[in-house]
Scaffold this motif. Sequence first.
Motif, PDB file in Angstrom:
ATOM      1  N   HIS A 125       0.827  -1.210   0.000  1.00  0.00           N
ATOM      2  CA  HIS A 125       0.000   0.000   0.000  1.00  0.00           C
ATOM      3  C   HIS A 125       0.862   1.261   0.000  1.00  0.00           C
ATOM      4  N   VAL A 126       1.823   1.331   0.894  1.00  0.00           N
ATOM      5  CA  VAL A 126       2.673   2.521   1.007  1.00  0.00           C
ATOM      6  C   VAL A 126       3.443   2.756  -0.287  1.00  0.00           C
ATOM      7  N   LEU A 127       4.056   1.716  -0.810  1.00  0.00           N
ATOM      8  CA  LEU A 127       4.841   1.882  -2.036  1.00  0.00           C
ATOM      9  C   LEU A 127       3.960   2.217  -3.238  1.00  0.00           C
ATOM     10  N   ALA A 128       2.787   1.609  -3.307  1.00  0.00           N
ATOM     11  CA  ALA A 128       1.884   1.905  -4.427  1.00  0.00           C
ATOM     12  C   ALA A 128       1.429   3.360  -4.394  1.00  0.00           C
ATOM     13  N   VAL A 129       1.006   3.828  -3.232  1.00  0.00           N
ATOM     14  CA  VAL A 129       0.532   5.213  -3.135  1.00  0.00           C
ATOM     15  C   VAL A 129       1.683   6.186  -3.415  1.00  0.00           C
ATOM     16  N   ALA A 130       2.863   5.885  -2.885  1.00  0.00           N
ATOM     17  CA  ALA A 130       4.017   6.758  -3.131  1.00  0.00           C
ATOM     18  C   ALA A 130       4.337   6.819  -4.629  1.00  0.00           C
ATOM     19  N   HIS A 131       4.305   5.682  -5.296  1.00  0.00           N
ATOM     20  CA  HIS A 131       4.626   5.667  -6.725  1.00  0.00           C
ATOM     21  C   HIS A 131       3.550   6.346  -7.568  1.00  0.00           C
ATOM     22  N   ILE A 132       2.315   6.249  -7.149  1.00  0.00           N
ATOM     23  CA  ILE A 132       1.259   6.960  -7.875  1.00  0.00           C
ATOM     24  C   ILE A 132       1.459   8.465  -7.732  1.00  0.00           C
ATOM     25  N   ALA A 133       1.794   8.913  -6.523  1.00  0.00           N
ATOM     26  CA  ALA A 133       2.047  10.346  -6.309  1.00  0.00           C
ATOM     27  C   ALA A 133       3.227  10.811  -7.169  1.00  0.00           C
ATOM     28  N   VAL A 134       4.289  10.029  -7.172  1.00  0.00           N
ATOM     29  CA  VAL A 134       5.464  10.374  -7.976  1.00  0.00           C
ATOM     30  C   VAL A 134       5.104  10.368  -9.465  1.00  0.00           C
ATOM     31  N   HIS A 135       4.367   9.360  -9.896  1.00  0.00           N
ATOM     32  CA  HIS A 135       3.940   9.284 -11.305  1.00  0.00           C
ATOM     33  C   HIS A 135       3.180  10.538 -11.716  1.00  0.00           C
ATOM     34  N   ASP A 136       2.190  10.903 -10.908  1.00  0.00           N
ATOM     35  CA  ASP A 136       1.371  12.060 -11.274  1.00  0.00           C
ATOM     36  C   ASP A 136       2.173  13.357 -11.241  1.00  0.00           C
ATOM     37  N   ALA A 137       3.119  13.467 -10.312  1.00  0.00           N
ATOM     38  CA  ALA A 137       3.972  14.658 -10.272  1.00  0.00           C
ATOM     39  C   ALA A 137       4.835  14.733 -11.539  1.00  0.00           C
ATOM     40  N   LEU A 138       5.441  13.620 -11.903  1.00  0.00           N
ATOM     41  CA  LEU A 138       6.277  13.593 -13.110  1.00  0.00           C
ATOM     42  C   LEU A 138       5.439  13.802 -14.368  1.00  0.00           C
ATOM     43  N   ASN A 139       4.248  13.262 -14.365  1.00  0.00           N
ATOM     44  CA  ASN A 139       3.376  13.420 -15.521  1.00  0.00           C
ATOM     45  C   ASN A 139       2.951  14.875 -15.703  1.00  0.00           C
ATOM     46  N   ALA A 140       2.885  15.628 -14.614  1.00  0.00           N
ATOM     47  CA  ALA A 140       2.574  17.056 -14.721  1.00  0.00           C
ATOM     48  C   ALA A 140       3.735  17.819 -15.361  1.00  0.00           C
ATOM     49  N   ILE A 141       4.945  17.306 -15.183  1.00  0.00           N
ATOM     50  CA  ILE A 141       6.135  17.944 -15.755  1.00  0.00           C
ATOM     51  C   ILE A 141       6.324  17.533 -17.212  1.00  0.00           C
ATOM     52  N   ASP A 142       6.158  16.258 -17.474  1.00  0.00           N
ATOM     53  CA  ASP A 142       6.361  15.711 -18.813  1.00  0.00           C
ATOM     54  C   ASP A 142       5.193  14.774 -19.109  1.00  0.00           C
ATOM     55  N   SER A 143       4.109  15.334 -19.595  1.00  0.00           N
ATOM     56  CA  SER A 143       2.858  14.598 -19.755  1.00  0.00           C
ATOM     57  C   SER A 143       2.956  13.563 -20.871  1.00  0.00           C
ATOM     58  N   ARG A 144       3.013  12.305 -20.472  1.00  0.00           N
ATOM     59  CA  ARG A 144       3.072  11.210 -21.431  1.00  0.00           C
ATOM     60  C   ARG A 144       2.007  10.154 -21.177  1.00  0.00           C
ATOM     61  N   TYR A 145       1.452  10.141 -19.965  1.00  0.00           N
ATOM     62  CA  TYR A 145       0.541   9.078 -19.574  1.00  0.00           C
ATOM     63  C   TYR A 145      -0.735   9.655 -18.975  1.00  0.00           C
ATOM     64  N   GLU A 146      -1.711   8.810 -18.819  1.00  0.00           N
ATOM     65  CA  GLU A 146      -2.952   9.174 -18.159  1.00  0.00           C
ATOM     66  C   GLU A 146      -2.660   9.375 -16.667  1.00  0.00           C
ATOM     67  N   PRO A 147      -3.052  10.496 -16.087  1.00  0.00           N
ATOM     68  CA  PRO A 147      -2.833  10.680 -14.646  1.00  0.00           C
ATOM     69  C   PRO A 147      -3.802   9.811 -13.846  1.00  0.00           C
ATOM     70  N   TYR A 148      -3.398   9.471 -12.630  1.00  0.00           N
ATOM     71  CA  TYR A 148      -4.271   8.694 -11.749  1.00  0.00           C
ATOM     72  C   TYR A 148      -5.238   9.621 -11.018  1.00  0.00           C
ATOM     73  N   GLU A 149      -4.713  10.613 -10.333  1.00  0.00           N
ATOM     74  CA  GLU A 149      -5.547  11.521  -9.546  1.00  0.00           C
ATOM     75  C   GLU A 149      -5.238  12.990  -9.808  1.00  0.00           C
ATOM     76  N   TYR A 150      -3.977  13.326  -9.841  1.00  0.00           N
ATOM     77  CA  TYR A 150      -3.595  14.738  -9.980  1.00  0.00           C
ATOM     78  C   TYR A 150      -3.463  15.102 -11.447  1.00  0.00           C
TER      79      TYR A 150
END
Length: 156
Positions: free
Chosen positions: A65-90
Motif C-alpha cells: 500500500h505505502v509503495l503503491a501510493v508513493a509511486h502513484i504520487a510520484v507518477h502524477d507529479a512527473l506526468n505534470a512535468i512531462d505529460s506522457r501518460y494518463e494521470p491517476y488523480e492529480y
Amino acid sequence: MNVVKLIFSRAFMLNAVIALAYLASSFTYAQTNDSVKPSLAPEVFDWNTFATELVADQLPPIQTHVLAVAHIAVHDALNAIDSRYEPYEYVGSAPNASVTAAVAAAAHDTLIRFLPAAATQVDARYAAKLASIPDSAAKNAGIVVGQSAAAAIQTR
C-alpha cells in the motif's frame, strides 16, 4: 522481518517488478527522445530504494500500500512535468518544474503520511534533496507539483 522472507514475499516482488518496469521505460525513453527532461529514473529509483528500506519491517499488505501510493504520487507529479501518460488523480501542468523537487515532495509527503514513525529519516532525506537544488522558480514549482500530487492521491 527476516530479509530473505522480505525479498521473496509476493508484495516485495510485485513492487520490484513494477519499479524495474518503470525504470526501464524511463531509461529507454530518455535515450530515444532528446527533447525531454533529463532521465527521470535516477530520482525515482533513489526514492523507491529509500521507501523500500523504510517499509522492510512492515507486513506485506502495508508495504504494498505505502509503495503503491508513493509511486502513484510520484507518477502524477512527473506526468505534470512531462505529460506522457494518463494521470491517476492529480491533473496539473508544470513543464518547467524541477524533477528532483517534484519527486522528493511527492515521496516525502506520502511517506510521512503513512509512516509517521520514520518522519525524522524522511525529513532528513527530503531536506538533503532540496538542498541539492539551487533556489529557483523550477524548484518551487517542483515542490508544489509534488505536494499537490501526493495530496490528490491521499484524499482518494
